[in-house]
Design a protein around this motif. Structure first.
Motif, PDB file in Angstrom:
ATOM      1  N   SER A 266      24.400 -28.556 -18.839  1.00 23.16           N
ATOM      2  CA  SER A 266      24.066 -27.173 -19.164  1.00 23.16           C
ATOM      3  C   SER A 266      22.737 -27.108 -19.923  1.00 23.16           C
ATOM      4  O   SER A 266      21.907 -26.215 -19.673  1.00 23.16           O
ATOM      5  N   CYS A 267      22.531 -28.038 -20.841  1.00 28.25           N
ATOM      6  CA  CYS A 267      21.265 -28.034 -21.593  1.00 28.25           C
ATOM      7  C   CYS A 267      20.087 -28.297 -20.660  1.00 28.25           C
ATOM      8  O   CYS A 267      19.005 -27.732 -20.842  1.00 28.25           O
ATOM      9  N   VAL A 268      20.287 -29.131 -19.653  1.00 33.23           N
ATOM     10  CA  VAL A 268      19.202 -29.383 -18.679  1.00 33.23           C
ATOM     11  C   VAL A 268      18.912 -28.089 -17.916  1.00 33.23           C
ATOM     12  O   VAL A 268      17.763 -27.635 -17.811  1.00 33.23           O
ATOM     13  N   LEU A 269      19.973 -27.457 -17.398  1.00 34.29           N
ATOM     14  CA  LEU A 269      19.807 -26.237 -16.585  1.00 34.29           C
ATOM     15  C   LEU A 269      19.149 -25.103 -17.352  1.00 34.29           C
ATOM     16  O   LEU A 269      18.463 -24.257 -16.770  1.00 34.29           O
ATOM     17  N   HIS A 270      19.374 -25.082 -18.662  1.00 30.13           N
ATOM     18  CA  HIS A 270      18.865 -23.975 -19.472  1.00 30.13           C
ATOM     19  C   HIS A 270      17.638 -24.343 -20.284  1.00 30.13           C
ATOM     20  O   HIS A 270      17.274 -23.618 -21.209  1.00 30.13           O
ATOM     21  N   ASP A 271      16.997 -25.443 -19.933  1.00 29.72           N
ATOM     22  CA  ASP A 271      15.834 -25.857 -20.718  1.00 29.72           C
ATOM     23  C   ASP A 271      14.547 -25.313 -20.094  1.00 29.72           C
ATOM     24  O   ASP A 271      14.184 -25.702 -18.959  1.00 29.72           O
ATOM     25  N   GLY A 272      13.872 -24.447 -20.845  1.00 31.18           N
ATOM     26  CA  GLY A 272      12.667 -23.787 -20.324  1.00 31.18           C
ATOM     27  C   GLY A 272      11.621 -24.803 -19.894  1.00 31.18           C
ATOM     28  O   GLY A 272      11.008 -24.677 -18.825  1.00 31.18           O
ATOM     29  N   GLN A 273      11.393 -25.797 -20.701  1.00 34.15           N
ATOM     30  CA  GLN A 273      10.354 -26.780 -20.373  1.00 34.15           C
ATOM     31  C   GLN A 273      10.697 -27.524 -19.071  1.00 34.15           C
ATOM     32  O   GLN A 273       9.867 -27.661 -18.171  1.00 34.15           O
ATOM     33  N   LEU A 274      11.941 -27.995 -18.958  1.00 33.48           N
ATOM     34  CA  LEU A 274      12.331 -28.758 -17.766  1.00 33.48           C
ATOM     35  C   LEU A 274      12.251 -27.874 -16.519  1.00 33.48           C
ATOM     36  O   LEU A 274      11.811 -28.319 -15.447  1.00 33.48           O
ATOM     37  N   VAL A 275      12.660 -26.614 -16.666  1.00 40.25           N
ATOM     38  CA  VAL A 275      12.608 -25.704 -15.511  1.00 40.25           C
ATOM     39  C   VAL A 275      11.152 -25.483 -15.115  1.00 40.25           C
ATOM     40  O   VAL A 275      10.778 -25.595 -13.936  1.00 40.25           O
ATOM     41  N   ARG A 276      10.276 -25.163 -16.095  1.00 44.88           N
ATOM     42  CA  ARG A 276       8.839 -24.949 -15.815  1.00 44.88           C
ATOM     43  C   ARG A 276       8.210 -26.150 -15.139  1.00 44.88           C
ATOM     44  O   ARG A 276       7.375 -26.032 -14.256  1.00 44.88           O
ATOM     45  N   GLU A 277       8.625 -27.337 -15.562  1.00 49.84           N
ATOM     46  CA  GLU A 277       8.020 -28.552 -15.004  1.00 49.84           C
ATOM     47  C   GLU A 277       8.646 -28.956 -13.668  1.00 49.84           C
ATOM     48  O   GLU A 277       8.344 -30.014 -13.113  1.00 49.84           O
ATOM     49  N   LYS A 279      11.711 -29.819 -12.989  1.00 48.28           N
ATOM     50  CA  LYS A 279      12.634 -30.959 -13.046  1.00 48.28           C
ATOM     51  C   LYS A 279      14.093 -30.556 -12.790  1.00 48.28           C
ATOM     52  O   LYS A 279      14.984 -31.412 -12.817  1.00 48.28           O
ATOM     53  N   VAL A 280      14.303 -29.265 -12.568  1.00 46.66           N
ATOM     54  CA  VAL A 280      15.690 -28.811 -12.438  1.00 46.66           C
ATOM     55  C   VAL A 280      15.960 -28.266 -11.040  1.00 46.66           C
ATOM     56  O   VAL A 280      17.012 -27.715 -10.750  1.00 46.66           O
ATOM     57  N   GLY A 281      15.011 -28.485 -10.152  1.00 49.45           N
ATOM     58  CA  GLY A 281      15.121 -27.857  -8.826  1.00 49.45           C
ATOM     59  C   GLY A 281      16.051 -28.594  -7.882  1.00 49.45           C
ATOM     60  O   GLY A 281      16.828 -29.455  -8.290  1.00 49.45           O
ATOM     61  N   LYS A 282      15.914 -28.225  -6.595  1.00 49.60           N
ATOM     62  CA  LYS A 282      16.754 -28.815  -5.542  1.00 49.60           C
ATOM     63  C   LYS A 282      16.526 -30.328  -5.504  1.00 49.60           C
ATOM     64  O   LYS A 282      15.405 -30.786  -5.712  1.00 49.60           O
ATOM     65  N   GLY A 283      17.559 -31.058  -5.204  1.00 52.10           N
ATOM     66  CA  GLY A 283      17.388 -32.516  -5.090  1.00 52.10           C
ATOM     67  C   GLY A 283      17.660 -33.247  -6.380  1.00 52.10           C
ATOM     68  O   GLY A 283      17.798 -34.467  -6.388  1.00 52.10           O
ATOM     69  N   ARG A 284      17.743 -32.500  -7.484  1.00 53.09           N
ATOM     70  CA  ARG A 284      18.048 -33.184  -8.747  1.00 53.09           C
ATOM     71  C   ARG A 284      19.471 -33.720  -8.706  1.00 53.09           C
ATOM     72  O   ARG A 284      20.403 -33.020  -8.305  1.00 53.09           O
ATOM     73  N   ARG A 285      19.639 -34.984  -9.084  1.00 60.11           N
ATOM     74  CA  ARG A 285      20.996 -35.526  -9.182  1.00 60.11           C
ATOM     75  C   ARG A 285      21.545 -35.197 -10.561  1.00 60.11           C
ATOM     76  O   ARG A 285      20.895 -35.435 -11.576  1.00 60.11           O
ATOM     77  N   THR A 286      22.742 -34.655 -10.588  1.00 60.40           N
ATOM     78  CA  THR A 286      23.323 -34.269 -11.877  1.00 60.40           C
ATOM     79  C   THR A 286      23.831 -35.515 -12.613  1.00 60.40           C
ATOM     80  O   THR A 286      24.000 -36.583 -12.018  1.00 60.40           O
ATOM     81  N   VAL A 287      24.095 -35.320 -13.904  1.00 58.27           N
ATOM     82  CA  VAL A 287      24.701 -36.412 -14.687  1.00 58.27           C
ATOM     83  C   VAL A 287      26.011 -36.848 -14.029  1.00 58.27           C
ATOM     84  O   VAL A 287      26.330 -38.036 -13.950  1.00 58.27           O
ATOM     85  N   TRP A 288      26.761 -35.862 -13.533  1.00 55.75           N
ATOM     86  CA  TRP A 288      28.049 -36.179 -12.895  1.00 55.75           C
ATOM     87  C   TRP A 288      27.846 -37.108 -11.699  1.00 55.75           C
ATOM     88  O   TRP A 288      28.618 -38.042 -11.486  1.00 55.75           O
ATOM     89  N   GLU A 289      26.787 -36.824 -10.921  1.00 57.58           N
ATOM     90  CA  GLU A 289      26.538 -37.670  -9.735  1.00 57.58           C
ATOM     91  C   GLU A 289      26.159 -39.089 -10.152  1.00 57.58           C
ATOM     92  O   GLU A 289      26.621 -40.064  -9.565  1.00 57.58           O
ATOM     93  N   VAL A 290      25.295 -39.181 -11.161  1.00 55.46           N
ATOM     94  CA  VAL A 290      24.890 -40.519 -11.628  1.00 55.46           C
ATOM     95  C   VAL A 290      26.118 -41.285 -12.131  1.00 55.46           C
ATOM     96  O   VAL A 290      26.291 -42.483 -11.850  1.00 55.46           O
ATOM     97  N   LEU A 291      26.994 -40.585 -12.848  1.00 56.95           N
ATOM     98  CA  LEU A 291      28.209 -41.234 -13.357  1.00 56.95           C
ATOM     99  C   LEU A 291      29.077 -41.786 -12.219  1.00 56.95           C
ATOM    100  O   LEU A 291      29.737 -42.806 -12.369  1.00 56.95           O
TER     101      LEU A 291
END
Ligand code: 5CU
Length: 377
Positions: A266-277, A279-291
């Motif tokens: 949730s913090c990743v999805l709601h992080d202004g900096q990460l979204v602007r850069e 880093k939160v778009g399509k293709g991102r693997r979630t923490v759940w997927e990495v786990l």
């Protein structure tokens, strides 16, 4: 048809070989081994949180003893095998305990690391099929020495991976300078067993901790938070995407990662900096997927509540039983008998997935045998 015997594998079990103990005996700062007039038994002092009591016991022969007693459980192979037999453990994947080679100078860690790994290899050779090991890397040495160590341990018959602390080359595990090492480990099919040592800064525990609370805060909370932070930094820096074949086992069921993964997401999805850069778009693997794709967890969490979270996060096929021997010995019963710390973990598996169930068999040994290739020489 006879039912096949369930094999129990302990993937979280440490030793300090005798040559390493000698190094600790020669040291005047932690980690060290020292004797005090209060007792004939040497004490093993490892953690930053133990420094204050080390200083007090050095000045005052009536002060409480620092660290933990250095019993034969820490360095004797015969004792390890006795422990395995006492607890019905068929196979152990042994590893050097913390803080590994982290305190050695750049010029000495390569040679010492090589001889420690050879010593582990020899010990495993004394009990073929019962012992395997996670090697240790000389991370304070130059990169080419570390990479040479990876090649060396890959060739050791009983080596199945490496044990790694969270400091990496000194800047943590999101350090880009570590990428060639992660790549080499992945290419060599060496699983990384990630284990904490440094905890959190002492001030976090407050002024009463060293006098009144024993080791509880640094071990129960500092260790798991350290692991959680290290892996989250790796995730945020993209290490898991950059090295897709990297496989890691996280100590203590991932610290608090299974419990906090949703909040991290949730913090990743709601992080202004990460979204602007972007880093939160399509293709991102979630923490759940990495786990579920690159991470395994040990089952060293001492209760079915934590274990269920670990199973939910990574899957019962990615959990592996461990004991943390020789740490957490019984304090009021014979150390040569059964250890409550072991039965707590075994009972947690039975309670979480059902005693004797397929999942229990997998967690108690089957997963480790297939993931770490323990049926192969
Ligand atoms: O009791 C302890 O300090 C420890 C330790 O240092 N390392 C570990 O693996 N478990 C417990």
């Amino acid at each position: 048809m006879a039912a096949s015997k369930v094999r129990v594998v302990d993937i979280h079990t440490h030793m300090y070989p005798p040559s390493y103990i000698k190094i600790l005996e020669s040291r005047s700062t932690i980690p060290l081994v020292r004797t005090f007039p209060q007792t004939p038994d040497p004490r093993l002092i490892l953690l930053e949180a133990e420094v204050k009591s080390l200083e007090e016991a050095t000045k005052d022969a009536t002060a409480k003893l620092p660290g933990r007693p250095l019993t034969s459980h820490f360095a004797s192979l015969a004792q390890k095998v006795h422990f395995m037999d006492t607890h019905g453990i068929d196979i152990s994947v042994i590893s050097l305990a913390n803080p590994w080679l982290d305190f050695l100078s750049a010029s000495e860690s390569g040679k010492i690391g090589e001889s420690v790994n050879e010593e582990f290899s020899r010990m495993c050779g004394e009990h073929p099929g019962r012992l395997f090991f996670f090697a240790t890397l000389p991370l304070t040495a130059p990169l080419e020495t570390v990479l040479a160590a990876v090649s060396h341990v890959k060739g050791l018959k009983y080596c199945r991976g490496i044990i790694l602390g969270t400091s990496g080359l000194g800047k943590g595990l999101d350090d880009p300078a570590l990428l060639p090492i992660f790549e080499a480990l992945a290419a060599a099919h060496l699983t990384v067993f990630l284990h904490p040592h440094y905890g959190l800064p002492n001030e976090v525990w407050g002024p009463r901790a060293s006098e009144e609370y024993g080791h509880v805060l640094p071990l129960a909370l500092g260790f798991p938070m350290e692991t959680t932070i290290a892996v989250t930094r790796m995730y945020l820096s993209g290490v898991f995407d950059k090295v897709r074949d990297l496989r890691m086992i996280l100590a203590h069921s991932g610290g608090t990662l299974p419990f906090l993964a949703g909040r991290i997401e949730s913090c990743v999805l709601h992080d202004g900096q990460l979204v602007r850069e972007g880093k939160v778009g399509k293709g991102r693997r979630t923490v759940w997927e990495v786990l579920k794709e690159q991470i395994y967890l040990d089952a060293v969490i001492y209760s079915e509540v934590g274990l269920k979270a670990a199973i939910d996060a990574s899957g019962a096929d990615r959990l592996m039983f461990g004991t943390d021997h020789p740490f957490f010995p019984p304090l009021e019963t014979d150390e040569q008998g059964e250890w409550e710390s072991v039965s707590l973990n075994a009972d947690a598996v039975a309670k979480a997935v059902g005693e004797g169930s397929g999942e229990a068999k997998a967690i108690m040994g089957g997963n480790a045998i297939s993931i770490l290739r323990l049926d192969q020489d």
